[in-house]
Design an enzyme around this catalytic site. Structure first.
Site, PDB file in Angstrom:
ATOM      1  CB  ALA A  45      -0.936   0.000   1.203  1.00 54.31           C
ATOM      2  CD  GLU A  46       0.718   4.856   1.069  1.00 55.53           C
ATOM      3  OE1 GLU A  46       1.634   5.458   0.461  1.00 55.53           O
ATOM      4  OE2 GLU A  46      -0.487   5.080   0.884  1.00 55.53           O
ATOM      5  CB  THR A  47       7.359   2.360  -0.720  1.00 58.76           C
ATOM      6  OG1 THR A  47       7.007   1.016  -1.097  1.00 58.76           O
ATOM      7  CG2 THR A  47       8.857   2.433  -0.465  1.00 58.76           C
TER       8      THR A  47
END
Length: 262
Positions: A45-47
């Site tokens: 979902a996020e880096t």
């Protein structure tokens, strides 16, 4: 070029729970296209990427398809790495970001995010969302980046099976759905096909929208919230004026290296 990478499960006290985020400490910023490709390759979902600039630590967040203005779980994950694996000294971290200054405070293994509240206005129902979610909402709101739809009960949130292609046509970062909880103050889910993730497991930033809304409805300022994704996550939220405190834990899953040609 070698880049260190961590993967952390945020808003959980055990691995394979909460919401996974990748964290990449950098000496200097990489080209945006490279950071976006890393996020796409990670397929999380996020880096989060951070650099220690002259003005202090700056953090940026990328989904597999876009850079976003705010991300709670990846900020929690980044703070966890700084506190536990990158030799940060002290109990409070201040990040500069697209959403202004964000702080994370450590107390034992509990981390507390301090984020600005979202601005929220009620709008007319949106046909693509009503049809795509398959359940009629009580109210629809628009925040800075997301829509939030309020439903009658928790079961509607649990049983919701969205048409992601249809709701993905709505111009927003994502869609928050929420209802009063049976065993917690409120529950939610977050759908973000527009941002490269059909459903986000635990969305800290969504609680900057959820908390001020439920504060008005329930006439209180402290909440236990639960995000009802498959992985699930519990968050402790507190409204303090125009800020929201969001508390949770995190666990390290992976440490590695990326090999990138610039």
């Amino acid at each position: 070029m070698e880049i260190k990478i961590y993967q952390v499960d945020a808003f959980t006290n055990k691995v394979f729970g909460g919401n996974p985020a990748a964290v990449c400490p950098l000496e200097e910023w990489l080209p945006d296209s490279v950071m976006q490709n890393i996020a796409m390759e990670n397929c999380l979902a996020e880096t989060a990427f951070y650099v220690n600039e002259k003005e202090g630590l700056r953090i940026r967040w990328f989904t597999p398809t876009v850079e976003v203005d705010l991300c709670g779980h990846a900020t929690l994950a980044t703070a966890f790495i700084l506190f536990n694996h990158e030799n940060f000294q002290g109990d409070t971290i201040t990040f500069n970001s697209r959403s202004g200054q964000l702080t994370v405070t450590k107390s034992g293994d509990m981390l507390t995010l301090n984020f600005p509240v979202d601005t929220l206005r009620e709008v007319n129902s949106i046909p693509e969302l009503e049809e795509g979610l398959g359940v009629k909402s009580i109210k629809t709101f628009k925040g800075k980046t997301d829509y939030m739809l309020v439903f009658e009960n928790e079961d509607q949130i649990v049983n919701m099976s969205p048409d992601f292609k249809l709701i993905g046509k709505v111009d927003a970062r994502g869609i928050i759905v929420t209802a009063k909880g049976k065993h917690v103050d409120f529950v939610s889910r977050f759908f973000g096909p527009q941002s490269g993730m059909d459903e986000d497991p635990v969305t800290g930033s969504a609680h900057t929208t959820l908390t001020p809304y439920w504060a008005r409805v329930l006439d209180k300022t402290e909440f236990l919230a639960r995000q009802l994704s498959k992985r699930k996550g519990d968050l402790k939220c507190k409204l303090i004026g125009d800020r929201v405190e969001i508390r949770g834990q995190a666990r390290l899953y992976l440490v590695g290296k990326l090999f990138v040609d610039l």
